[in-house]
Design a protein around this motif. Structure first.
Motif, PDB file in Angstrom:
ATOM      1  N   ILE B  15       0.830  -1.212   0.000  1.00 13.41           N
ATOM      2  CA  ILE B  15       0.000   0.000   0.000  1.00 13.41           C
ATOM      3  C   ILE B  15       0.865   1.263   0.000  1.00 13.41           C
ATOM      4  CG2 ILE B  15      -1.612   1.385   1.394  1.00 13.41           C
ATOM      5  CD1 ILE B  15      -2.874  -1.285   2.316  1.00 13.41           C
ATOM      6  N   LEU B  16       1.825   1.318   0.908  1.00 15.22           N
ATOM      7  CA  LEU B  16       2.679   2.507   0.998  1.00 15.22           C
ATOM      8  C   LEU B  16       3.419   2.762  -0.311  1.00 15.22           C
ATOM      9  CD1 LEU B  16       4.263   2.133   4.559  1.00 15.22           C
ATOM     10  CD2 LEU B  16       2.167   3.308   3.888  1.00 15.22           C
ATOM     11  N   LEU B  17       4.032   1.724  -0.832  1.00 10.68           N
ATOM     12  CA  LEU B  17       4.813   1.871  -2.054  1.00 10.68           C
ATOM     13  C   LEU B  17       3.945   2.318  -3.231  1.00 10.68           C
ATOM     14  CD1 LEU B  17       6.969  -1.360  -1.603  1.00 10.68           C
ATOM     15  CD2 LEU B  17       7.893   0.971  -1.617  1.00 10.68           C
ATOM     16  N   LYS B  18       2.797   1.685  -3.381  1.00 12.52           N
ATOM     17  CA  LYS B  18       1.939   2.008  -4.520  1.00 12.52           C
ATOM     18  C   LYS B  18       1.367   3.428  -4.423  1.00 12.52           C
ATOM     19  CE  LYS B  18      -0.110   0.799  -8.396  1.00 12.52           C
ATOM     20  NZ  LYS B  18      -1.108   1.817  -8.673  1.00 12.52           N
ATOM     21  N   VAL B  19       0.962   3.822  -3.226  1.00 12.82           N
ATOM     22  CA  VAL B  19       0.417   5.170  -3.048  1.00 12.82           C
ATOM     23  C   VAL B  19       1.503   6.212  -3.320  1.00 12.82           C
ATOM     24  CG1 VAL B  19      -0.505   6.798  -1.343  1.00 12.82           C
ATOM     25  CG2 VAL B  19      -1.465   4.508  -1.508  1.00 12.82           C
ATOM     26  N   TYR B  27       4.187  12.855   2.773  1.00  9.36           N
ATOM     27  CA  TYR B  27       4.632  12.640   4.159  1.00  9.36           C
ATOM     28  C   TYR B  27       3.678  11.693   4.845  1.00  9.36           C
ATOM     29  CZ  TYR B  27       1.351  16.524   5.034  1.00  9.36           C
ATOM     30  OH  TYR B  27       0.261  17.349   5.078  1.00  9.36           O
ATOM     31  N   GLY B  28       4.136  11.146   5.972  1.00  6.11           N
ATOM     32  CA  GLY B  28       3.421  10.076   6.652  1.00  6.11           C
ATOM     33  C   GLY B  28       1.946  10.323   6.882  1.00  6.11           C
ATOM     34  N   TYR B  29       1.663  11.412   7.529  1.00  4.68           N
ATOM     35  CA  TYR B  29       0.272  11.719   7.846  1.00  4.68           C
ATOM     36  C   TYR B  29      -0.580  11.837   6.579  1.00  4.68           C
ATOM     37  CZ  TYR B  29      -3.748  13.971  10.030  1.00  4.68           C
ATOM     38  OH  TYR B  29      -5.001  14.267  10.479  1.00  4.68           O
ATOM     39  N   GLU B  30       0.020  12.412   5.561  1.00  8.92           N
ATOM     40  CA  GLU B  30      -0.661  12.566   4.281  1.00  8.92           C
ATOM     41  C   GLU B  30      -1.027  11.198   3.685  1.00  8.92           C
ATOM     42  OE1 GLU B  30       1.832  14.441   1.385  1.00  8.92           O
ATOM     43  OE2 GLU B  30       0.163  15.082   0.101  1.00  8.92           O
ATOM     44  N   THR B  32      -1.636   8.424   5.361  1.00  3.02           N
ATOM     45  CA  THR B  32      -2.783   7.852   6.090  1.00  3.02           C
ATOM     46  C   THR B  32      -4.098   8.446   5.582  1.00  3.02           C
ATOM     47  OG1 THR B  32      -2.816   9.525   7.875  1.00  3.02           O
ATOM     48  CG2 THR B  32      -1.399   7.612   8.206  1.00  3.02           C
ATOM     49  N   GLN B  33      -4.101   9.766   5.329  1.00  2.00           N
ATOM     50  CA  GLN B  33      -5.321  10.431   4.861  1.00  2.00           C
ATOM     51  C   GLN B  33      -5.711   9.996   3.451  1.00  2.00           C
ATOM     52  OE1 GLN B  33      -7.070  12.243   7.225  1.00  2.00           O
ATOM     53  NE2 GLN B  33      -5.412  11.292   8.365  1.00  2.00           N
ATOM     54  N   ARG B  34      -4.712   9.816   2.612  1.00  2.00           N
ATOM     55  CA  ARG B  34      -4.969   9.405   1.223  1.00  2.00           C
ATOM     56  C   ARG B  34      -5.524   7.984   1.182  1.00  2.00           C
ATOM     57  NH1 ARG B  34      -6.802  10.290  -3.157  1.00  2.00           N
ATOM     58  NH2 ARG B  34      -5.841   9.601  -5.105  1.00  2.00           N
ATOM     59  N   SER B  39      -9.825   4.212   0.380  1.00  2.00           N
ATOM     60  CA  SER B  39     -10.477   2.988   0.857  1.00  2.00           C
ATOM     61  C   SER B  39     -11.873   3.276   1.399  1.00  2.00           C
ATOM     62  CB  SER B  39      -9.631   2.346   1.952  1.00  2.00           C
ATOM     63  OG  SER B  39      -9.657   3.159   3.113  1.00  2.00           O
ATOM     64  N   ASP B  40     -12.331   4.516   1.225  1.00  2.00           N
ATOM     65  CA  ASP B  40     -13.651   4.890   1.724  1.00  2.00           C
ATOM     66  C   ASP B  40     -13.768   4.612   3.230  1.00  2.00           C
ATOM     67  OD1 ASP B  40     -16.148   5.974   1.362  1.00  2.00           O
ATOM     68  OD2 ASP B  40     -17.090   4.078   0.786  1.00  2.00           O
ATOM     69  N   GLU B  41     -12.776   5.067   3.970  1.00  2.00           N
ATOM     70  CA  GLU B  41     -12.727   4.959   5.445  1.00  2.00           C
ATOM     71  C   GLU B  41     -12.450   3.545   5.952  1.00  2.00           C
ATOM     72  OE1 GLU B  41     -14.158   8.053   7.545  1.00  2.00           O
ATOM     73  OE2 GLU B  41     -13.209   8.686   5.672  1.00  2.00           O
ATOM     74  N   ARG B  42     -12.210   2.612   5.048  1.00  2.00           N
ATOM     75  CA  ARG B  42     -12.084   1.225   5.493  1.00  2.00           C
ATOM     76  C   ARG B  42     -10.684   0.844   5.945  1.00  2.00           C
ATOM     77  NH1 ARG B  42     -16.947   0.007   2.254  1.00  2.00           N
ATOM     78  NH2 ARG B  42     -15.882   0.433   0.315  1.00  2.00           N
ATOM     79  N   ILE B  43      -9.688   1.518   5.411  1.00  2.00           N
ATOM     80  CA  ILE B  43      -8.317   1.236   5.858  1.00  2.00           C
ATOM     81  C   ILE B  43      -7.760   2.453   6.587  1.00  2.00           C
ATOM     82  CG2 ILE B  43      -5.973   0.585   5.195  1.00  2.00           C
ATOM     83  CD1 ILE B  43      -7.080  -0.915   2.844  1.00  2.00           C
TER      84      ILE B  43
END
Lengths: 111, 111
Positions: B15-19, B27-30, B32-34, B39-43
DNA sequence: TTATATACATAATTCACTTATGTATTAGTC
DNA sequence: GACTAATACATAAGTGAATTATGTATATAA
């Protein structure tokens, strides 16, 4: 279990339940062979994961067992209870949802 | 991380790599928000998993960082290295393969 | 002013798995 | 007849990627 090891985590119960649903009454070793075949050798269930999981599902009332003696060999057949049958649906739906979510996040088609 | 918790195991790096591949420098927080949005709040990535994983990927040379100060706030931007770009492909392929295998074993369509 | 959101980080803990080990029967093979 | 591989079960020790908990600090909205 094998094959991109980490990804398999959390899918064992789903696999066991679904294979039991599709094949009816099966014993542990038979399940490993069926899964191996269905996955084209890619998923090799390990006994250390398989048996404890079967025992757990049985203890939770999802599976019922029947011990059959073949010669001097003992086989323990597992099959779904009514509760187990609902659990299969739930678990499979969960996995389908998960895959759909991953598909959105990774922008990948799993067709 | 959240959502059918066990299933997510092993997918965090992917997930991290693909995003990062799709969005460039983040940045990290960004991230998580993306991911939450995609994921429509699912992840919902947890910090306890996120930061150690980013650090690990950086230590392995898959990510490079750039620290930017916004007012008194520090942001650490991550982006893929050349090696990281190959790793994304590898990881995504692994996941696609895995889903295909699961599809055969469970006889389910993930369309 | 005070809660919430932003932004990072790490330590302790959990738990599903792998690996290792054990027992025993059956079938193939040299 | 002896040995290996396959069949068949089981459990204990160890691993590692996650969760949970904790800490620090700034910015923003009510």
């Amino acid at each position: 279990m094998m094959h991109s090891p980490e990804l398999l985590k959390g899918t064992l119960q789903t696999i066991l339940l679904k294979v039991l649903k599709d094949n009816g009454r099966m014993y542990g070793y038979e399940i490993t062979q069926r899964v191996k075949e269905l996955s084209d050798e890619r998923i090799l269930l390990t006994e250390g994961a398989l048996y404890p999981t079967l025992h757990k599902l049985e203890a939770e009332g999802m599976l019922k067992t029947e011990v059959v003696t073949i010669g001097k060999r003992v086989r323990k057949y597992y099959s779904l209870t009514a509760e187990g049958k609902s659990l299969v649906k739930e678990r499979v739906n969960e996995l389908v949802d998960f895959i759909k979510t991953m598909s959105s996040v990774l922008k990948v088609e799993f067709a």
